[in-house]
Design a protein around this motif. Structure first.
Motif, PDB file in Angstrom:
ATOM      1  N   THR A   1       0.844  -1.193   0.000  1.00 26.24           N
ATOM      2  CA  THR A   1       0.000   0.000   0.000  1.00 26.24           C
ATOM      3  C   THR A   1       0.882   1.246   0.000  1.00 26.24           C
ATOM      4  OG1 THR A   1      -1.715  -1.158   1.253  1.00 26.24           O
ATOM      5  CG2 THR A   1      -1.802   1.246   1.272  1.00 26.24           C
ATOM      6  N   ALA A   2       0.451   2.260  -0.747  1.00 26.08           N
ATOM      7  CA  ALA A   2       1.148   3.547  -0.740  1.00 26.08           C
ATOM      8  C   ALA A   2       0.131   4.668  -0.571  1.00 26.08           C
ATOM      9  CB  ALA A   2       1.932   3.757  -2.028  1.00 26.08           C
ATOM     10  N   LEU A   3       0.493   5.645   0.235  1.00 23.01           N
ATOM     11  CA  LEU A   3      -0.282   6.873   0.378  1.00 23.01           C
ATOM     12  C   LEU A   3       0.298   7.888  -0.592  1.00 23.01           C
ATOM     13  CD1 LEU A   3      -2.328   8.766   1.876  1.00 23.01           C
ATOM     14  CD2 LEU A   3      -0.426   9.317   3.438  1.00 23.01           C
ATOM     15  N   LEU A   4      -0.534   8.382  -1.517  1.00 21.82           N
ATOM     16  CA  LEU A   4      -0.100   9.434  -2.434  1.00 21.82           C
ATOM     17  C   LEU A   4      -0.590  10.777  -1.889  1.00 21.82           C
ATOM     18  CD1 LEU A   4      -0.779   7.998  -6.014  1.00 21.82           C
ATOM     19  CD2 LEU A   4       1.208   7.692  -4.533  1.00 21.82           C
ATOM     20  N   VAL A   5       0.346  11.635  -1.546  1.00 16.29           N
ATOM     21  CA  VAL A   5       0.055  12.970  -1.031  1.00 16.29           C
ATOM     22  C   VAL A   5       0.307  13.925  -2.204  1.00 16.29           C
ATOM     23  CG1 VAL A   5       0.584  14.661   0.760  1.00 16.29           C
ATOM     24  CG2 VAL A   5       0.850  12.212   1.233  1.00 16.29           C
ATOM     25  N   MET A   6      -0.780  14.372  -2.834  1.00 14.52           N
ATOM     26  CA  MET A   6      -0.667  14.990  -4.154  1.00 14.52           C
ATOM     27  C   MET A   6      -0.912  16.501  -4.153  1.00 14.52           C
ATOM     28  SD  MET A   6      -2.507  11.946  -6.334  1.00 14.52           S
ATOM     29  CE  MET A   6      -4.052  12.085  -5.447  1.00 14.52           C
ATOM     30  N   ASP A   7       0.000  17.194  -4.807  1.00 17.60           N
ATOM     31  CA  ASP A   7      -0.053  18.642  -5.005  1.00 17.60           C
ATOM     32  C   ASP A   7      -0.120  19.423  -3.700  1.00 17.60           C
ATOM     33  OD1 ASP A   7       0.092  17.951  -7.636  1.00 17.60           O
ATOM     34  OD2 ASP A   7      -1.769  18.914  -8.252  1.00 17.60           O
ATOM     35  N   MET A   8       0.434  18.856  -2.652  1.00 14.71           N
ATOM     36  CA  MET A   8       0.545  19.557  -1.366  1.00 14.71           C
ATOM     37  C   MET A   8       1.834  20.373  -1.386  1.00 14.71           C
ATOM     38  SD  MET A   8      -2.028  19.008   0.651  1.00 14.71           S
ATOM     39  CE  MET A   8      -1.333  19.450   2.228  1.00 14.71           C
ATOM     40  N   GLN A   9       1.908  21.258  -2.375  1.00 13.22           N
ATOM     41  CA  GLN A   9       3.084  22.097  -2.542  1.00 13.22           C
ATOM     42  C   GLN A   9       2.713  23.535  -2.203  1.00 13.22           C
ATOM     43  OE1 GLN A   9       3.075  20.606  -6.661  1.00 13.22           O
ATOM     44  NE2 GLN A   9       3.502  22.723  -7.275  1.00 13.22           N
ATOM     45  N   ASN A  10       3.711  24.306  -1.850  1.00 19.16           N
ATOM     46  CA  ASN A  10       3.487  25.650  -1.315  1.00 19.16           C
ATOM     47  C   ASN A  10       2.557  26.513  -2.157  1.00 19.16           C
ATOM     48  OD1 ASN A  10       5.127  25.333   1.031  1.00 19.16           O
ATOM     49  ND2 ASN A  10       6.920  25.503  -0.279  1.00 19.16           N
ATOM     50  N   GLY A  11       2.774  26.562  -3.451  1.00 22.05           N
ATOM     51  CA  GLY A  11       1.981  27.420  -4.312  1.00 22.05           C
ATOM     52  C   GLY A  11       0.525  27.021  -4.397  1.00 22.05           C
ATOM     53  N   ILE A  12       0.226  25.749  -4.217  1.00 23.00           N
ATOM     54  CA  ILE A  12      -1.151  25.266  -4.279  1.00 23.00           C
ATOM     55  C   ILE A  12      -1.797  25.331  -2.898  1.00 23.00           C
ATOM     56  CG2 ILE A  12      -2.606  23.250  -4.760  1.00 23.00           C
ATOM     57  CD1 ILE A  12      -0.603  22.602  -7.053  1.00 23.00           C
TER      58      ILE A  12
ATOM     59  N   GLN B   1       8.196  -1.387  -6.047  1.00 19.97           N
ATOM     60  CA  GLN B   1       7.882  -1.655  -4.645  1.00 19.97           C
ATOM     61  C   GLN B   1       6.696  -2.614  -4.474  1.00 19.97           C
ATOM     62  OE1 GLN B   1       9.968  -0.632  -2.225  1.00 19.97           O
ATOM     63  NE2 GLN B   1      11.153   0.079  -3.991  1.00 19.97           N
ATOM     64  N   HIS B   2       6.187  -3.173  -5.571  1.00 16.15           N
ATOM     65  CA  HIS B   2       5.069  -4.134  -5.558  1.00 16.15           C
ATOM     66  C   HIS B   2       3.806  -3.551  -4.918  1.00 16.15           C
ATOM     67  CE1 HIS B   2       8.043  -7.039  -6.855  1.00 16.15           C
ATOM     68  NE2 HIS B   2       8.801  -6.674  -5.841  1.00 16.15           N
ATOM     69  N   ILE B   3       3.565  -2.283  -5.181  1.00 14.56           N
ATOM     70  CA  ILE B   3       2.387  -1.607  -4.632  1.00 14.56           C
ATOM     71  C   ILE B   3       1.153  -1.979  -5.462  1.00 14.56           C
ATOM     72  CG2 ILE B   3       1.309   0.634  -4.167  1.00 14.56           C
ATOM     73  CD1 ILE B   3       3.739  -0.018  -2.325  1.00 14.56           C
ATOM     74  N   GLU B   4       0.094  -2.385  -4.767  1.00 12.42           N
ATOM     75  CA  GLU B   4      -1.158  -2.753  -5.426  1.00 12.42           C
ATOM     76  C   GLU B   4      -2.329  -1.889  -4.973  1.00 12.42           C
ATOM     77  OE1 GLU B   4      -1.902  -6.952  -5.163  1.00 12.42           O
ATOM     78  OE2 GLU B   4       0.174  -7.431  -5.670  1.00 12.42           O
ATOM     79  N   ARG B   5      -2.188  -1.214  -3.818  1.00 19.42           N
ATOM     80  CA  ARG B   5      -3.274  -0.392  -3.283  1.00 19.42           C
ATOM     81  C   ARG B   5      -2.757   1.030  -3.094  1.00 19.42           C
ATOM     82  NH1 ARG B   5      -7.059  -0.784   2.100  1.00 19.42           N
ATOM     83  NH2 ARG B   5      -8.605  -1.578   0.675  1.00 19.42           N
ATOM     84  N   LEU B   6      -3.533   1.997  -3.614  1.00 22.11           N
ATOM     85  CA  LEU B   6      -3.186   3.406  -3.472  1.00 22.11           C
ATOM     86  C   LEU B   6      -4.225   4.103  -2.613  1.00 22.11           C
ATOM     87  CD1 LEU B   6      -2.241   4.253  -7.172  1.00 22.11           C
ATOM     88  CD2 LEU B   6      -0.719   3.589  -5.288  1.00 22.11           C
ATOM     89  N   VAL B   7      -3.751   4.886  -1.673  1.00 20.67           N
ATOM     90  CA  VAL B   7      -4.608   5.718  -0.832  1.00 20.67           C
ATOM     91  C   VAL B   7      -4.340   7.146  -1.286  1.00 20.67           C
ATOM     92  CG1 VAL B   7      -5.178   6.402   1.522  1.00 20.67           C
ATOM     93  CG2 VAL B   7      -4.421   4.049   1.049  1.00 20.67           C
ATOM     94  N   LEU B   8      -5.385   7.825  -1.755  1.00 25.05           N
ATOM     95  CA  LEU B   8      -5.224   9.128  -2.385  1.00 25.05           C
ATOM     96  C   LEU B   8      -5.688  10.272  -1.491  1.00 25.05           C
ATOM     97  CD1 LEU B   8      -6.690   8.293  -5.921  1.00 25.05           C
ATOM     98  CD2 LEU B   8      -4.347   7.978  -5.114  1.00 25.05           C
ATOM     99  N   CYS B   9      -4.890  11.331  -1.457  1.00 25.39           N
ATOM    100  CA  CYS B   9      -5.298  12.581  -0.839  1.00 25.39           C
ATOM    101  C   CYS B   9      -4.614  13.702  -1.593  1.00 25.39           C
ATOM    102  CB  CYS B   9      -4.957  12.611   0.656  1.00 25.39           C
ATOM    103  SG  CYS B   9      -3.212  12.663   1.084  1.00 25.39           S
ATOM    104  N   GLY B  10      -5.205  14.901  -1.560  1.00 21.04           N
ATOM    105  CA  GLY B  10      -4.552  15.990  -2.253  1.00 21.04           C
ATOM    106  C   GLY B  10      -5.448  17.157  -2.582  1.00 21.04           C
ATOM    107  N   ILE B  11      -4.830  18.101  -3.271  1.00 15.55           N
ATOM    108  CA  ILE B  11      -5.497  19.318  -3.709  1.00 15.55           C
ATOM    109  C   ILE B  11      -5.273  19.423  -5.221  1.00 15.55           C
ATOM    110  CG2 ILE B  11      -5.575  21.819  -3.491  1.00 15.55           C
ATOM    111  CD1 ILE B  11      -4.179  21.553  -0.781  1.00 15.55           C
ATOM    112  N   ALA B  12      -6.267  19.407  -5.981  1.00 22.55           N
ATOM    113  CA  ALA B  12      -7.673  19.579  -5.710  1.00 22.55           C
ATOM    114  C   ALA B  12      -8.429  18.289  -6.041  1.00 22.55           C
ATOM    115  CB  ALA B  12      -8.249  20.740  -6.531  1.00 22.55           C
TER     116      ALA B  12
END
Length: 192
Positions: free
Chosen positions: A6-17, A118-129
């Motif tokens: 499992t991987a947590l994708l923390v998306m577009d959590m960058q300063n400008g956004i 890394q043999h990731i099969e499950r993605l946990v998504l969070c982010g903006i927008a």
């Protein structure tokens, strides 16, 4: 499924956004909690940002959305403050930061290579927008046959109604939608 897949994708959590969406710092709490949970549970954390080379050679004038970015000389250049991951969820030295070139976390990045290695099969998504990177990444990841979770309270959008419709009506067709607290309970159940 083992947490190692499992991987947590923390998306577009960058300063400008983040600065455009999080005038109230409390809205970042679910993101911080999700990252802390993943680290505690040994879930791989991957940060995704959008950034370009100086002069924006990757942006076509035909791309309505991204051609607007190219009109701002330094806003989204790889080395600029605006493209760095926000301090509220700062990556650990061993955590990957993936740079994408379009809306989806997969487009123009090495994300898929990293996930396969890394043999990731499950993605946990969070982010903006919610209506941008989360929607585009969810659709592409579903087509790639990843098992998906969307953390509803760790997604932000400028349009609350669009966010609600996506979370309540669209995303459940391709992903489990839950809060960070519900994900924490699920992780506790798998660890005990």
């Amino acid at each position: 499924m083992p947490m190692s897949q499992t991987a947590l994708l923390v998306m577009d959590m960058q300063n400008g956004i983040v600065s455009r969406f999080a005038e109230d710092p409390s809205v970042l709490e679910p993101f911080k909690h999700a990252v802390a949970l993943a680290r505690k549970s040994e879930v791989m954390v991957i940060f995704v940002r959008v950034a370009f080379r100086p002069g924006y050679p990757e942006i076509s004038s035909r791309n309505l959305s991204f051609s607007r970015i190219a009109k701002n000389p330094n806003d989204m250049i790889q080395s600029e403050f605006s493209t760095q991951i926000h301090e509220s969820v700062a990556p650990q030295p061993e955590e990957a930061v993936v740079t994408k070139l379009r809306v989806s976390a997969f487009t123009g990045s090495d994300l898929e290579v990293l996930l396969r290695a890394q043999h990731i099969e499950r993605l946990v998504l969070c982010g903006i927008a919610t209506s941008g990177v989360v929607l585009s990444t969810l659709r592409e990841a579903a087509d790639k046959d990843y098992e998906l979770v969307v953390l509803a309270d760790a997604c932000l959008d400028a349009d609350e109604e669009v966010h609600r419709v996506l979370i309540e009506k669209v995303f459940p067709r391709q992903a489990e939608v839950m809060t960070v607290a519900e994900w924490a309970k699920m992780l506790d159940g798998r660890l005990n």
